[in-house]
Every structure is written in C-alpha cells, then in structure tokens.
Design a protein around this motif. Structure first.
Motif, PDB file in Angstrom:
ATOM      1  N   UNK A  99       8.970   4.723  -7.905  1.00 50.78           N
ATOM      2  CA  UNK A  99       7.765   4.567  -7.087  1.00 50.78           C
ATOM      3  C   UNK A  99       7.988   3.754  -5.812  1.00 50.78           C
ATOM      4  N   UNK A 100       9.004   2.886  -5.834  1.00 51.71           N
ATOM      5  CA  UNK A 100       9.213   1.974  -4.700  1.00 51.71           C
ATOM      6  C   UNK A 100       9.308   2.685  -3.339  1.00 51.71           C
ATOM      7  N   UNK A 101       9.995   3.824  -3.244  1.00 51.86           N
ATOM      8  CA  UNK A 101      10.097   4.488  -1.933  1.00 51.86           C
ATOM      9  C   UNK A 101       8.744   4.892  -1.347  1.00 51.86           C
ATOM     10  N   UNK A 102       7.709   4.967  -2.174  1.00 53.30           N
ATOM     11  CA  UNK A 102       6.401   5.415  -1.681  1.00 53.30           C
ATOM     12  C   UNK A 102       5.468   4.246  -1.356  1.00 53.30           C
ATOM     13  N   UNK A 103       6.026   3.023  -1.517  1.00 53.68           N
ATOM     14  CA  UNK A 103       5.194   1.843  -1.281  1.00 53.68           C
ATOM     15  C   UNK A 103       5.710   1.101  -0.054  1.00 53.68           C
ATOM     16  N   UNK A 151       0.849  -1.181   0.000  1.00 57.39           N
ATOM     17  CA  UNK A 151       0.000   0.000   0.000  1.00 57.39           C
ATOM     18  C   UNK A 151       0.892   1.241   0.000  1.00 57.39           C
ATOM     19  N   UNK A 152       0.256   2.411  -0.168  1.00 64.36           N
ATOM     20  CA  UNK A 152       1.024   3.649  -0.198  1.00 64.36           C
ATOM     21  C   UNK A 152       1.559   3.937   1.201  1.00 64.36           C
ATOM     22  N   UNK A 153       2.831   4.334   1.270  1.00 62.66           N
ATOM     23  CA  UNK A 153       3.418   4.718   2.552  1.00 62.66           C
ATOM     24  C   UNK A 153       2.953   6.139   2.865  1.00 62.66           C
ATOM     25  N   UNK A 154       1.920   6.250   3.699  1.00 63.20           N
ATOM     26  CA  UNK A 154       1.293   7.543   3.926  1.00 63.20           C
ATOM     27  C   UNK A 154       2.236   8.542   4.590  1.00 63.20           C
ATOM     28  N   UNK A 206      -2.550   6.498  -7.689  1.00 59.40           N
ATOM     29  CA  UNK A 206      -1.214   5.899  -7.552  1.00 59.40           C
ATOM     30  C   UNK A 206      -1.335   4.383  -7.340  1.00 59.40           C
ATOM     31  N   UNK A 207      -2.322   3.992  -6.517  1.00 62.14           N
ATOM     32  CA  UNK A 207      -2.518   2.573  -6.224  1.00 62.14           C
ATOM     33  C   UNK A 207      -2.870   1.794  -7.492  1.00 62.14           C
ATOM     34  N   UNK A 253       3.431  14.558  -2.402  1.00 62.06           N
ATOM     35  CA  UNK A 253       4.825  14.213  -2.662  1.00 62.06           C
ATOM     36  C   UNK A 253       4.976  13.020  -3.615  1.00 62.06           C
ATOM     37  N   UNK A 254       3.866  12.349  -3.916  1.00 66.05           N
ATOM     38  CA  UNK A 254       3.940  11.170  -4.771  1.00 66.05           C
ATOM     39  C   UNK A 254       4.487  11.520  -6.155  1.00 66.05           C
ATOM     40  N   UNK A 255       5.200  10.582  -6.785  1.00 66.08           N
ATOM     41  CA  UNK A 255       5.673  10.830  -8.143  1.00 66.08           C
ATOM     42  C   UNK A 255       4.456  11.122  -9.033  1.00 66.08           C
ATOM     43  N   UNK A 256       4.602  11.909 -10.066  1.00 66.12           N
ATOM     44  CA  UNK A 256       3.552  12.297 -11.029  1.00 66.12           C
ATOM     45  C   UNK A 256       2.672  13.447 -10.531  1.00 66.12           C
TER      46      UNK A 256
END
Ligand code: ADP
Ligand code: ADP
Ligand code: ZN
Ligand code: ZN
Length: 749
Positions: free
Chosen positions: A252-256, A148-151, A232-233, A167-170
């Motif tokens: 994207x990995x750092x945000x998951x 899941x997204x790292x909130x 994003x999900x 802060x998410x990519x895109x």
C-alpha cells in the motif's frame, strides 16, 4: 599563570605520538593539517572525550551506569579543562516537531508576542505552540501534514471500470472490492473515468459507507459500498502502520503520500490560534517568512507592550542573518537542514546562551559557506571568544585560519606518518614555516587554460522545487562541471534533488560512513580480502573460509573482534585486547599458514603502501593502487571502517569506483575535511575520472576546485527567494568577466 592554558601531555590516541601542547584559554585556537594527520584525535578523542568524562564523574555511580561510557583518553595528563560544548555538523534530528524556530528558542518569544498583542485575544502563549495539545491543529496533531492517497497513482482516467481504472490495491478487476462497486449498480462500467460527471466521480471516490440491496446468485442481499478512496483511507491510512504486516505495508505504501493537512493547510495550529493576528499576519504566516524579511516585519510592530519582545526577537533573528542564514524560515524543519546549516543554527543557539568559560569545539564550520560569507563566521567565532570562552576549531579554509589567535598545525603527513605537532604559534609565523599548511597558505592554483569540450548534455527543464525559478539548464557530459553559488542559492536542490531524481543511476560520492560494523575494514570494503583469502588458501591447500575473521577461522574467545568487552556492574565497560589471540583475531592454527612468510594477521596490519610492495596479484595490486591514488596509502588494511574520518570515507568510496567508465559522478562539497594539499590529490582523481570517459558534477565553494573546472554553473544571485536562478554558465575564464556573479568576484580576487 598555568590557569591560562589547557595543558595536554603525552597524548597517544590513534596515531598521536606522545603529543604535548598548551591551548590558550579565552582565545581562538585553530587546528590545521592534512586529512588523517591527527587533528580529531587531539580535539575530539582527547580534549572533548576528557571533558565528557569529567562531566559524567559529577554523577553518582548509579546514574553513571545509565550514561554513555567515556573511557579515559590515552594521555599522561590533561589539565585546566572546563566544560566543552561540541558544535558539529551532525544533522539536527528531532522530526517534524523540531524547527529552526524551536531549536533557536525564537519560537517561544514569538508566541509570547502573539499572546500579548495579537488580535483577537485568544489566550496564553501555549495556545500558539504546535507542540502543545491546546495549540496544535486537532486534525494533524501539529505536524502540518497528513498522509493521504497519492491521487496521481490511484486512478487511470483513460480506462473504464471494466478495464481496471482503479489502480489501488484490492480494486483489481474481479476482486471483492471491485465486485462490490460493480454490484452497487451506480456506474456505467464501460465509460472511461474521464467521461464521468463530477457527481459520479465524487460518488465513486469519496461516498461514505452505505447499504445497498443487490442480486447475488439469484438471491437478494444487502451489501455495504463506499467510495474507493474513502475505503482505502479507512483501511490503510487511518490505521497505525505498525499493525499491518510488512507485506501489506509494501503493497500500500506506493499509493500513499504526504500532503498538507486539510484543516490547517500546513500551518499546524488550531483555528483559534490562526485567527489571531498582528498587523494582518498570523503566527504561521510569520513563521513561514524568510528570516531576512521577518526581521523587517517584526520591526514594524510599534505597540509599547510589545517592545521587549520585539527587541529580543530582532536580536536573535539578526544572529541568523549575521551567520548567513537569512534565507531560512522559522518553520523549516531541522532535519531538512544540511550539515553546514545545522552547525550554524547550533552556533546561533549558543550565542544566545549566557554560559562563560566554556570550551567551544567546532568541526570545520566553513562547510557550505561561500567565500563571501566566511567573514560572518569569523565574527561569530570572535564574539564567542569575547564573551570569555575558549574557542577550538578544526578548519582548512585559509580565510578562517587567518582569525586564529593561536594555530596548531598537525602532521607532517597522515596516519603513521603524522601524529606530531609541526607548528604552534601565530598566523604570521605559520606563513613563514615550511609545513605543508604554511607552504599552501601562500599560493593558490591558476585557472587552467584548456577546457575539455562537452561530449553531450543532460538537460534539466523548468525545475521549480524549493526556491528554483523555472530553471532550465544543460549539464555537459564528459567534463568536470562545478556548481557554485552562495548558501541557499539552490545548488543542492538542483543537483541532489532535481537532477538525481531523473538520474538515479548516478554514483553519489559523499562523506557518510561506509560501514558501521566493526568487522569491515578497507580490505573487505574494496574486495581485496577475497583475493587475499584465495591466495592464502591455494598456497596452503586449505579452504579460503579459514581466513575470514567472521567464520570458522576466527578466534573463539573474541569471535574475531580482537578485543573483549567486559561489563563490570556500576563501572565503565572495559575493553581489553583478547588474551587468547593477542588482538590478532584468528585461531593459532590459521596464523600458522603463511603466504610469502606473512600470516593473514600480518597482512591486515600492513598499510596500503606496504601491501603494494608485498603483493603481485593483478587484482589486488589494482585495488591497492586505487587506494594509493586517492591518498590513502597510509591506511592499514585491517583498520575498522567505523574509525575512518569523513574525508577518508569519501576517498575509499572513490577508490572503489575509480575503474568505471561512462558513469555520472555527483559530489557535494568533496573538499570537506581536506587540507589544501589533499585538494591537489582530489583534483587529480576527478580529472582521471573525466579522462576515463565519465561525467563529473561537483557542488563546491573551494576556489581551487572552481579554477580547475571545465564548466561552471553559478546559482544565485543570493540565497532563498532571492536565489534559484542560473546566473552564469560557461568556463572559469568566462566567469571572470561575469560582473553580476558573486563567485566571479572572489575568483578574481
Ligand atoms: P584528522 O582529524 O587530522 O583528519 P584523525 O585524528 O581523524 O585525523 O585520524 C588520525 C589517524 O588515526 C588516521 O590515520 C585515522 O585513520 C586513524 N584513526 C582514527 N580513529 C581511529 C581508531 N579509532 N582506530 C584506529 N585508527 C584510527
Ligand atoms: P544550496 O545548496 O545552494 O545551499 P539549497 O538547495 O539547499 O541551497 O536551498 C535552496 C532553497 O531551498 C533555500 O531557500 C532553502 O531554504 C530551501 N530548501 C532546501 N531544502 C528544503 C526543504 N527540504 N524544505 C524546504 N525548503 C528547502
Ligand atoms: Zn492540521
Ligand atoms: Zn581473540
């Protein structure tokens, strides 16, 4: 009576010098000797290898072609060998689907129990298996977790949308996705996210895709907008990672992150299975209990239908308790277990089996065990023997060596100075012999009387990971700190996880392999090879590159390997010495260049000790001396690193780090694989590191290491939920009078 012994004659693997010995069947035989003396060469490379090969001979040529190839060990004869089972410290892999419950075969009995007496009745046993399509939670497929997204990283609540709060990519300011959100007209672009109402936030983050009419460059257009987390999900998390480019994955990995599954909350099972209970607990709740508590809960089940299952479960769970693993739960994933824990779990599995006349081979089973728990291990080894099996153990711990029916002491020293049997016989006979083992068994080191004062401190504050109970503790700098406590008390969690997370720059010295390439060796690893190549080049006025067996100087026939592998269809892969270079790895013209009368191949054949008296280059001598200081003077410069034992790997790492100053060193049970006499060496190195201004932190059970500490941090009092506290901090001398500490009790014994 020859059937009563496994007989080995003329064994010559690695450093073995035509070793002959007899191992009594249905007895416990313990192999002792310094690290590198040849214990593994006998036990693993000769006995276990031959057993594997015999096993494979039972298959047809066709099948054998698909099996790993086991060449015949180098020995004149190996007789009366039965099937061997190796119980080693290799971590139990298996991913999320392998747990303590599945690997010990306890999980199937528990499932049977629920299918028989659980209420309401939901079906047959497989309904309770997270590895079965019918039983698994449909949301996470039985994994219990979902990505899941790292909130904590997705949003900056102190910013507004205009300031780039997402802060998410895109979603950077002015990006396409950002523009879509802005154009939806739903939000105040200058309001900080922390001031958004709950409804507004819900909409911004999680709204499902919807069409919105908006003005773009004077035209009315329809756009699709959806919440940023939702988008994003769908875009990155619900998609197979493998279909994304490596660049996208990196972005994207750092945000998951991994979170518990939202449907089953980590229980892994279908809702139907989770609704079924016995005495108020469902199967997931029982699986997450510590084994020590679970056994009590199981005993409370009085339904007569359940009796046989309760009996079987109690018996098996008791084995986990007996071996000191009462702090584990059945749902613990096996790939999170330490090497010592993995080995003990494997032991439990074998004890439940009905095999007899098997040769069980253990590699230092005492690893990770506090002195208090060693007797439990001994009882298990004895039970295996009493079932009619032959038990062979490589071990250094005097308390285990004591239970041997027969002892084989290998030595006298390591490498070429070892490889013979220096004592065979009873334990009492060993005490009378004057081998290194015999001598060291008799006395232990004293507690030292001067403790170095701390130079400063590194603080851990309110740590709560795993079983840690809000632990706050100061680790002194500039001294040798030893962290002690029974298995499961929280030592590795405190040091390897909490501390190292904060101090990733610390130098971790472990026993993992230093190199898997057959082309790396002690000379290349320590950097000696570079200096030696340059010396050869300038002495002969040619390029240094010639003297590398990875490049143009390499023998062309074997590409610098020294050996040639021939794949013969339907037969074992044959490894032969290269006939062009005779195993020397280099071209003939390269071997003609000499330095002090030696060729480059001659230098690689030298031991560290021989090289020390041959070279007078300052850097080479320093590096060689470091290897000699850690007790590796018997090692050949050209021996492939892949053939080094765990203890040797650890010491070569230490050797290449010895010259640093002001660093933090972390070692987890560095005495593993080390003989009592090697520990003297190791302590000398640790002291040298500290005296050079470094901080050394060691997790250890070995009492000699504990006695040599400047500072002790004792965890406990027990393992699992009964552990997780610092119960003593101070010098070893002060520890002696700490009444509540188990470590103290064994230190003063
Ligand atoms: P122990 O088990 O007593 O620590 P080993 O049997 O692992 O000792 O090793 C004995 C000696 O043989 C050591 O010097 C080791 O470096 C060497 N050795 C082990 N495996 C190989 C190999 N494949 N090739 C060459 N030398 C090896
Ligand atoms: P020690 O190093 O003293 O043997 P550990 O730090 O390994 O103890 O374990 C402390 C507690 O944390 C134990 O109850 C253990 O089962 C638990 N634990 C350790 N690692 C994990 C993990 N990866 N997941 C869940 N529990 C863990
Ligand atoms: Zn789930
Ligand atoms: Zn060759």
């Amino acid at each position: 009576m020859s059937q009563e012994y496994i007989e080995i004659r003329g064994a010559r693997e690695n450093n073995l010098k035509d070793v002959s010995l007899r191992i009594p069947k249905r007895k416990i035989t313990i192999f002792t000797g310094v690290s590198g003396s040849g214990k593994s060469s006998i036990v693993f490379d000769t006995i276990a290898a031959e057993s594997q090969r015999l096993l494979n001979e039972n298959f047809s040529m066709f099948v054998r072609n698909f099996l790993p190839r086991f060449p015949q060990p180098d020995a004149d004869a190996i007789e009366n060998l039965s099937m061997a089972v190796i119980v080693d410290q290799k971590r139990l892999g298996g991913g999320a689907h392998s747990t303590v419950g599945t690997i010990t075969d306890i999980a199937p009995i528990l499932r049977l129990l629920f299918s028989r007496v659980g209420q309401p009745y939901v079906g047959q046993p497989h309904m309770f298996s997270f590895n079965d399509p019918q039983g698994m939670c449909p949301e996470c497929n039985g994994i219990g977790r979902s990505r899941c997204v790292d909130m904590s990283k997705a949003l900056d609540m102190s910013r507004s949308l205009h300031e780039g709060a997402i802060m998410l990519p895109d979603f950077a300011v002015n990006s396409f996705d950002w523009t879509m959100i802005v154009q939806s007209g739903s939000y105040d672009l200058d309001k900080k996210l922390s001031d958004f109402s709950d409804e507004e936030l819900e909409q911004l983050l999680y709204a499902k895709a919807r069409k919105v009419e908006t003005q773009f460059g004077g035209k009315t257009v329809n756009i699709t907008v959806e919440g940023c987390i939702e988008k994003f999900t769908n875009k990155y998390i619900k998609r197979d990672v493998k279909t994304m480019s490596e660049r996208t994955q990196k972005r994207v990995e750092p945000f998951i992150t991994d979170g518990p599954c939202l449907l089953c909350r980590g229980a892994r099972l279908s809702q139907a299975a989770l609704s079924c209970k016995i005495n108020g607990n469902n199967i997931a709740e029982l699986s997450s209990m510590e084994v020590g508590r679970l056994i009590e809960v199981i005993k409370e089940i009085k339904d007569p239908i359940a009796a046989p299952m309760v009996k079987a479960l109690t018996e098996r769970l008791q084995r986990l308790v007996d071996i000191g693993l009462e702090y584990l739960s059945l749902d613990r994933e096996t790939d999170t277990l330490s090497g010592g824990e993995s080995q003990r779990v494997k032991m439990v599995k074998h004890l439940s089996g009905s095999l007899v006349d098997v040769v069980y081979i253990f590699d230092e089973p005492s690893v990770g065990l506090h002195p208090r728990d060693v007797h439990r291990l001994n009882e298990l080894l004895q039970k295996l023997r009493d079932k009619g099996n032959t038990v062979i153990v490589v071990e250094h711990d005097p308390d285990v060596i004591e239970v041997a029916d027969h002892i084989v002491d290998v030595g006298p020293f390591a490498g070429s100075r070892g490889g013979t049997i220096v004592y065979e016989g009873s334990f009492s006979g060993l005490l009378q012999s004057d081998t290194l083992t015999g001598k060291h068994m008799k006395h232990s080191m004293p507690i030292k009387d001067h403790f170095r004062p701390a130079k400063g401190k590194l603080s851990i504050v309110d740590a709560n990971l795993h079983n840690l109970n809000n632990v706050s503790v100061d680790i002194p700098t500039g001294v040798l700190t030893v962290v002690t406590g029974v298995a499961g008390s929280g030592k590795s969690t405190l040091i390897n996880e909490v501390f190292l997370q904060k101090h990733p720059d610390a130098i971790v010295i472990d026993q993992s392999a230093v190199g898997t390439s057959t082309r790396s060796n002690p000379a290349t690893y320590t950097g000696i090879m570079d200096d030696v190549r340059k010396a050869f080049a300038s002495a002969n006025k040619v390029s240094p590159g010639l003297f590398s067996f990875n490049s143009k100087g390499a023998c062309e026939n074997c590409q610098g390997l020294g050996v040639v592998y021939t794949d013969v269809a339907f037969l074992d892969n044959v490894k032969t010495t290269c006939e062009v270079c005779g195993g020397k790895r280099f071209k003939e013209e390269v071997l003609a260049y000499k330095l002090g009368g030696k060729s480059i191949a001659d230098v690689l054949e030298m031991t560290v000790e021989q090289a020390l008296s041959f070279f007078d280059l300052k850097e080479v001598v320093r590096k060689l001396q470091a290897m000699s200081d850690v007790g590796l003077d018997y090692l050949k410069l050209g021996q492939p690193l892949s053939t080094l034992s765990g203890g040797e790997c650890q010491r070569i790492k230490l050797a290449s780090e010895l010259h640093k100053k002001g660093s933090i060193y972390v070692m987890d049970e560095p005495t593993t694989g080390l003989h009592m006499s090697d520990i003297t060496h190791l302590l000398a190195i640790m002291n040298r590191l500290v005296d050079a201004g470094n901080t050394v932190i060691v997790i250890e059970h070995n009492l000699d290491v504990i006695r040599n500490a400047d500072w002790i941090i004792d965890m406990g009092p027990e393992g699992g939920s009964n552990g997780g506290n610092v119960i003593f901090e101070g010098t070893p001398k002060q520890l002696l009078s700490a009444k509540h500490s188990l470590t103290s009790k064994y230190l003063s014994r």
